[in-house]
Design an enzyme around this catalytic site. Structure first.
Site, PDB file in Angstrom:
ATOM      1  N   TRP A   8      -2.837  -2.729  -2.106  1.00 54.59           N
ATOM      2  CA  TRP A   8      -2.554  -3.405  -1.888  1.00 54.59           C
ATOM      3  C   TRP A   8      -3.292  -4.733  -1.335  1.00 54.59           C
ATOM      4  O   TRP A   8      -2.870  -4.801   0.225  1.00 54.59           O
ATOM      5  CB  TRP A   8      -1.618  -4.242  -2.251  1.00 54.59           C
ATOM      6  CG  TRP A   8      -0.903  -5.656  -3.166  1.00 54.59           C
ATOM      7  CD1 TRP A   8      -0.383  -5.382  -4.179  1.00 54.59           C
ATOM      8  CD2 TRP A   8      -0.680  -6.743  -2.006  1.00 54.59           C
ATOM      9  NE1 TRP A   8      -0.240  -7.198  -4.595  1.00 54.59           N
ATOM     10  CE2 TRP A   8       0.320  -7.682  -2.872  1.00 54.59           C
ATOM     11  CE3 TRP A   8      -0.496  -7.139  -0.313  1.00 54.59           C
ATOM     12  CZ2 TRP A   8       0.052  -8.724  -2.755  1.00 54.59           C
ATOM     13  CZ3 TRP A   8      -0.363  -8.551  -0.085  1.00 54.59           C
ATOM     14  CH2 TRP A   8       0.174  -9.173  -0.553  1.00 54.59           C
ATOM     15  N   ASN A  45      -0.991   1.487   6.240  1.00 56.27           N
ATOM     16  CA  ASN A  45       0.194   0.527   5.266  1.00 56.27           C
ATOM     17  C   ASN A  45       0.692  -0.530   5.830  1.00 56.27           C
ATOM     18  O   ASN A  45       1.254  -0.018   7.331  1.00 56.27           O
ATOM     19  CB  ASN A  45       1.241   1.475   4.400  1.00 56.27           C
ATOM     20  CG  ASN A  45       2.089   1.042   3.485  1.00 56.27           C
ATOM     21  OD1 ASN A  45       3.380   1.053   3.744  1.00 56.27           O
ATOM     22  ND2 ASN A  45       2.526  -0.400   3.695  1.00 56.27           N
ATOM     23  N   GLY A  46       0.346  -1.770   5.718  1.00 52.85           N
ATOM     24  CA  GLY A  46       0.659  -2.546   6.937  1.00 52.85           C
ATOM     25  C   GLY A  46      -0.388  -3.902   7.011  1.00 52.85           C
ATOM     26  O   GLY A  46      -1.395  -3.333   6.808  1.00 52.85           O
ATOM     27  N   ARG A  48       2.913   0.362  -5.497  1.00 53.59           N
ATOM     28  CA  ARG A  48       2.992  -0.251  -4.070  1.00 53.59           C
ATOM     29  C   ARG A  48       1.482  -1.110  -3.656  1.00 53.59           C
ATOM     30  O   ARG A  48       1.525  -2.050  -2.954  1.00 53.59           O
ATOM     31  CB  ARG A  48       3.726   0.257  -2.672  1.00 53.59           C
ATOM     32  CG  ARG A  48       4.674   1.368  -3.157  1.00 53.59           C
ATOM     33  CD  ARG A  48       4.147   2.614  -1.893  1.00 53.59           C
ATOM     34  NE  ARG A  48       4.649   1.948  -0.349  1.00 53.59           N
ATOM     35  CZ  ARG A  48       5.107   1.222   0.024  1.00 53.59           C
ATOM     36  NH1 ARG A  48       6.608   1.835  -0.478  1.00 53.59           N
ATOM     37  NH2 ARG A  48       5.763   0.847   1.335  1.00 53.59           N
ATOM     38  N   LYS A  82      11.492 -12.974 -14.551  1.00 48.85           N
ATOM     39  CA  LYS A  82      10.604 -11.448 -15.822  1.00 48.85           C
ATOM     40  C   LYS A  82       9.999 -11.845 -16.237  1.00 48.85           C
ATOM     41  O   LYS A  82       8.584 -11.107 -16.062  1.00 48.85           O
ATOM     42  CB  LYS A  82      12.270 -11.124 -16.085  1.00 48.85           C
ATOM     43  CG  LYS A  82      12.451 -10.263 -15.392  1.00 48.85           C
ATOM     44  CD  LYS A  82      12.967  -9.114 -15.395  1.00 48.85           C
ATOM     45  CE  LYS A  82      12.094  -9.270 -13.143  1.00 48.85           C
ATOM     46  NZ  LYS A  82      12.902  -9.113 -11.938  1.00 48.85           N
ATOM     47  N   GLU A 142       6.034 -12.354 -14.188  1.00 52.27           N
ATOM     48  CA  GLU A 142       5.995 -11.069 -13.352  1.00 52.27           C
ATOM     49  C   GLU A 142       5.025 -10.751 -14.487  1.00 52.27           C
ATOM     50  O   GLU A 142       3.952 -10.032 -13.813  1.00 52.27           O
ATOM     51  CB  GLU A 142       6.890 -10.551 -12.979  1.00 52.27           C
ATOM     52  CG  GLU A 142       7.516 -10.805 -11.672  1.00 52.27           C
ATOM     53  CD  GLU A 142       8.869 -10.148 -10.964  1.00 52.27           C
ATOM     54  OE1 GLU A 142       8.362  -9.703 -10.392  1.00 52.27           O
ATOM     55  OE2 GLU A 142       9.837 -10.020 -12.068  1.00 52.27           O
ATOM     56  N   LYS A 172       5.070  -3.334  -5.880  1.00 50.30           N
ATOM     57  CA  LYS A 172       6.947  -3.360  -6.366  1.00 50.30           C
ATOM     58  C   LYS A 172       7.780  -3.680  -4.479  1.00 50.30           C
ATOM     59  O   LYS A 172       8.538  -3.958  -4.547  1.00 50.30           O
ATOM     60  CB  LYS A 172       7.654  -1.854  -6.119  1.00 50.30           C
ATOM     61  CG  LYS A 172       9.179  -1.325  -5.821  1.00 50.30           C
ATOM     62  CD  LYS A 172       9.320  -1.681  -7.698  1.00 50.30           C
ATOM     63  CE  LYS A 172      10.284  -2.090  -7.793  1.00 50.30           C
ATOM     64  NZ  LYS A 172      10.960  -2.217  -8.779  1.00 50.30           N
ATOM     65  N   GLU A 219      15.863 -15.866 -13.350  1.00 50.80           N
ATOM     66  CA  GLU A 219      15.469 -14.088 -12.787  1.00 50.80           C
ATOM     67  C   GLU A 219      15.126 -14.208 -14.728  1.00 50.80           C
ATOM     68  O   GLU A 219      13.714 -13.361 -14.366  1.00 50.80           O
ATOM     69  CB  GLU A 219      17.115 -13.282 -13.186  1.00 50.80           C
ATOM     70  CG  GLU A 219      16.672 -11.539 -13.391  1.00 50.80           C
ATOM     71  CD  GLU A 219      15.372 -11.486 -12.557  1.00 50.80           C
ATOM     72  OE1 GLU A 219      14.889 -11.856 -11.139  1.00 50.80           O
ATOM     73  OE2 GLU A 219      15.477 -10.054 -12.450  1.00 50.80           O
ATOM     74  N   CYS A 245       0.673  -0.982  -0.022  1.00 52.51           N
ATOM     75  CA  CYS A 245       0.215  -0.064  -0.648  1.00 52.51           C
ATOM     76  C   CYS A 245       1.053   1.659   0.502  1.00 52.51           C
ATOM     77  O   CYS A 245       1.767   1.767   0.305  1.00 52.51           O
ATOM     78  CB  CYS A 245      -0.853   0.106   0.636  1.00 52.51           C
ATOM     79  SG  CYS A 245      -2.215  -1.184   1.686  1.00 52.51           S
ATOM     80  N   HIS A 249      16.433 -34.474 -14.919  1.00 55.55           N
ATOM     81  CA  HIS A 249      15.314 -35.031 -13.395  1.00 55.55           C
ATOM     82  C   HIS A 249      14.487 -34.637 -13.219  1.00 55.55           C
ATOM     83  O   HIS A 249      13.789 -35.160 -12.431  1.00 55.55           O
ATOM     84  CB  HIS A 249      16.844 -34.507 -12.698  1.00 55.55           C
ATOM     85  CG  HIS A 249      18.076 -35.024 -12.747  1.00 55.55           C
ATOM     86  ND1 HIS A 249      18.492 -36.494 -12.252  1.00 55.55           N
ATOM     87  CD2 HIS A 249      18.513 -34.390 -13.276  1.00 55.55           C
ATOM     88  CE1 HIS A 249      19.401 -36.714 -12.502  1.00 55.55           C
ATOM     89  NE2 HIS A 249      20.083 -35.414 -13.068  1.00 55.55           N
TER      90      HIS A 249
HETATM   91  C1  G6P Z   1       8.790  -7.451  -5.131  1.00 58.30           C
HETATM   92  C2  G6P Z   1       9.687  -7.043  -5.969  1.00 58.30           C
HETATM   93  C3  G6P Z   1      10.338  -7.958  -6.423  1.00 58.30           C
HETATM   94  C4  G6P Z   1      12.049  -7.769  -5.553  1.00 58.30           C
HETATM   95  C5  G6P Z   1      11.476  -8.514  -4.690  1.00 58.30           C
HETATM   96  C6  G6P Z   1      12.321  -7.691  -3.212  1.00 58.30           C
HETATM   97  O1  G6P Z   1       8.004  -8.865  -5.188  1.00 58.30           O
HETATM   98  O2  G6P Z   1       8.005  -7.029  -6.931  1.00 58.30           O
HETATM   99  O3  G6P Z   1      10.910  -6.730  -7.595  1.00 58.30           O
HETATM  100  O4  G6P Z   1      13.004  -8.298  -6.220  1.00 58.30           O
HETATM  101  O5  G6P Z   1       9.780  -7.773  -3.610  1.00 58.30           O
HETATM  102  O6  G6P Z   1      12.058  -6.228  -3.465  1.00 58.30           O
HETATM  103  P1  G6P Z   1      13.385  -5.639  -2.580  1.00 58.30           P
HETATM  104  O7  G6P Z   1      12.883  -4.447  -2.103  1.00 58.30           O
HETATM  105  O8  G6P Z   1      13.894  -6.220  -0.941  1.00 58.30           O
HETATM  106  O9  G6P Z   1      14.365  -6.240  -3.215  1.00 58.30           O
END
Ligand code: G6P
Length: 610
Positions: free
Chosen positions: A74, A100-101, A27, A487, A490, A605, A483, A2, A506
């Site tokens: 969120w 937020n929280g 957020r 990507k 996501e 994020k 990664e 949030c 495997h």
């Molecule tokens: C969320 C974001 C990712 C990020 C992860 C860790 O899942 O969507 O992009 O890698 O959090 O976030 P941080 O701010 O700790 O790198």
């Protein structure tokens, strides 16, 4: 998660709050709302959907209010509906709260408050805060009412509160979720992060956990939860507004992919002496002794930052003389690892606010370990909860899918690996020099790779309707395969899995048929022939092979359906270079599929809840 924002000043609050909310939307973006104090009236607008939809609802609304709150959500407790959207109110006293929280122990309070006649209209944990404040509020001292209301609550929060009986005040508090105060001329702000406020002010004060602030147009006062006054000097934030905007790119993610040469260059800058090979990290001086005595190194992080940690393990292992483990912070925390004063924990986080990473760090420090943080956001909570911080200088990253923060983390981790090795005498500066020389060529080589964008976009055109993908890599490119898959899933919602290439036979090989695309990462730097055999295995099952490689050979050409060529470099730079085309591939596929690239569904994020 949030995003929250509060304002008290002279300008029309409605427009300002909506503007800040758009910047905070990364957020959380399932619902949004604002509260405006209009004389003795509290105006409230909130709805499911994005900030733009809220703005549309409010387009006819004329308001002179110069005090207000904004929230973008969120969802955790209760689905994203109009009634669960923030702000939440106590109608009796006209108090509005944004949060937020998570309030972990809200249920007994809710029941008790309902019993005492409070009417709840949402399913959220947050609404109890508004009603609890009302119970302590005498219509004059809002700060004191908020302070008392928060005493029995457990969990993580950053909140902002307004009330019509205190019409020129915003009260904010934090315990576990980020909150920054912006100081202006005859106006003051509070928000979940820096970019939301950059177009209004660069003078900021970071609130710590267990602190409240009272904001009026002409002053900001800080207090602890016991009510004692605190003084803290403001900081000047160097990030500029322009970097936090799209600058003509269709999405923030694309802009941030293109900013990687700068992100890497800025992260490396002034931290080495090329002539001697010496790494210079004065910010870690306080940790010198602990680094020298460390018998075990843990790298902890979540998401993309975790893959940066995994890459570091592969790179560092060849010269580290102590064991290195990489763990998801969420697992590390509860798995009871052995920790003592000879353990060095390195926490990696773009935001520095990820709840799981913070939890892991708190646990580690409580058990005597020392903590070194690698963080991008200046002043983030993690920096304050660690013994030392090595900043990545990637600049603000807005796109939810992390890109430039990742390459900056890889650069910072390379430096840190050399630094630790030099401190311990495992590598001399002279031995480090060739690696360093290759690393500093990174920005120019990334620039070169970015010129391949149209080639990669054409590839995306061929594959964007696929529903499944495999990504294979080995050794230092295994984390990059993970990664690449992350990507893609996501932002395009395509099912993608990353595997260690050797693991293919495997299990995942059962998925290969003539429809299945497999992206294979092959570098001359490591196990080239082995990975080549893994490509043969895919090809033998008629799979579609997209090879990403820094060494094209006749054999590679024979077994690959498509090839993306990467400039030759070194072990140190290869991970940074290989990830760039994977980011672009995911981006163009998502764009062709028409998804919301910068704000993919269900994600946020910064994940500030466990
Ligand atoms: C969320 C974001 C990712 C990020 C992860 C860790 O899942 O969507 O992009 O890698 O959090 O976030 P941080 O701010 O700790 O790198």
């Amino acid at each position: 998660m949030c995003g929250i924002v509060g304002y008290v000043g002279q300008r029309p609050a409605k427009e300002l709050l909506l503007d800040a909310l758009k910047k905070l939307e990364y957020r959380g973006y399932d619902s949004a709302g604002i509260a405006l104090v209009e004389g003795t009236q509290l105006f409230l607008a909130k709805r499911a959907g994005k900030v733009n939809e809220l703005a549309e609802t409010l387009s006819q609304k004329v308001s002179q209010a110069t005090v207000g709150l904004g929230h973008t959500r969120w969802a955790t407790h209760g689905p994203p509906t109009d009634s669960n959207a923030h702000p939440h109110c106590d109608c009796h006293r006209k108090i509005a709260v944004i949060h937020n929280g998570i309030i972990e122990n809200y249920l007994p309070f809710k029941e008790e408050l309902q019993h005492r006649g409070h009417r709840f209209v949402s399913e959220t944990d947050s609404e109890v805060i508004a009603h609890l404040i009302e119970e302590h509020y005498d219509g004059t001292n809002l700060l004191e009412a908020v302070r008392k209301a928060l005493q029995p609550l457990r969990g993580a929060y950053a909140i902002a509160v307004v009330a019509t009986d205190s019409p020129e005040e915003v009260v904010v508090a934090r315990a576990g979720s980020p909150l920054v105060l912006g100081l202006g001329a005859n106006e003051n702000f509070a928000a979940s992060d820096i970019p939301a406020l950059l177009s209004f002010t660069r003078t900021m004060v970071f609130l710590n956990d267990g602190e409240l602030a009272l904001l009026r147009h002409d002053r900001v006062e800080l207090f602890d939860f016991e009510g004692h006054r605190i003084s803290r000097a403001p900081q000047k934030i160097e990030w500029d507004v322009v970097t936090a905007q799209k600058q003509g790119y269709k999405h923030f993610m694309l802009k941030e992919i293109h900013e990687q040469p700068h992100a890497v260059a800025n992260t490396l800058q002034n931290r080495y002496e090329l002539s001697t090979g010496k790494i210079v990290l004065p910010e870690l001086h306080g940790l010198t002794e602990r680094i020298q005595n460390a018998q075990m190194v843990y790298l902890v992080a979540m998401g993309t930052a975790y893959y940066a940690g995994l890459t570091a393990k592969y790179l560092w292992r060849e010269f580290f003389r102590v064991p290195i483990a990489v763990e998801l912070a969420s697992e590390f925390r509860y798995s009871k690892p052995y920790l003592d004063e000879n353990t060095l924990v390195i926490a990696i986080s773009q935001s520095g606010e990820t709840a799981d990473t913070l939890g892991a760090v708190r646990e580690a420090r409580a058990r005597g370990a020392s903590v070194l943080a690698i963080v991008n956001v200046v002043g983030a909570t993690l920096t304050r909860e660690s013994d030392a911080t090595l900043y990545t200088h990637a600049g603000p990253e807005i796109g939810v899918a992390s890109t430039k923060a990742f390459s900056a983390q890889l650069a910072a981790l390379a430096l840190l690996g050399f630094f630790i090795a030099q401190q311990r005498g495992w590598l001399s500066p002279a031995q480090t020099r060739p690696a360093l020389e290759s690393l500093v060529r990174g920005p120019a080589l990334i620039e070169k790779l970015l010129q391949k964008e149209s080639e990669i976009a054409r590839l995306a055109q061929i594959f964007y309707e696929k529903e499944h993908f495999l990504f294979l890599g080995r050794d230092l490119l295994y984390p990059i395969a993970l990664e690449g898959a992350l990507k893609l899933k996501e932002i395009s919602y395509i099912h993608a899995e990353g595997y260690a290439a050797g693991e293919l036979k495997h299990g995942p090989i059962a998925l290969i048929d003539a429809q299945m695309p497999t992206v294979v990462l092959v570098t001359k730097e490591s196990v080239y022939e082995k990975v080549f055999s893994n490509i043969e295995e895919v090809k033998a099952r008629r799979g579609i092979v997209i090879t990403v490689t820094d060494q094209i050979s006749k054999e590679i050409e024979r077994v690959s359906d498509f090839i993306i060529e990467i400039p030759q470099s070194s072990r140190w730079l290869a991970p940074v270079l290989f990830v760039v085309p994977l980011q672009l591939f995911a981006y163009h596929i998502a764009d062709l599929r028409g998804t919301d690239v910068d704000q993919p569904r269900n994600l946020a994020k910064s994940v500030t809840v466990e």
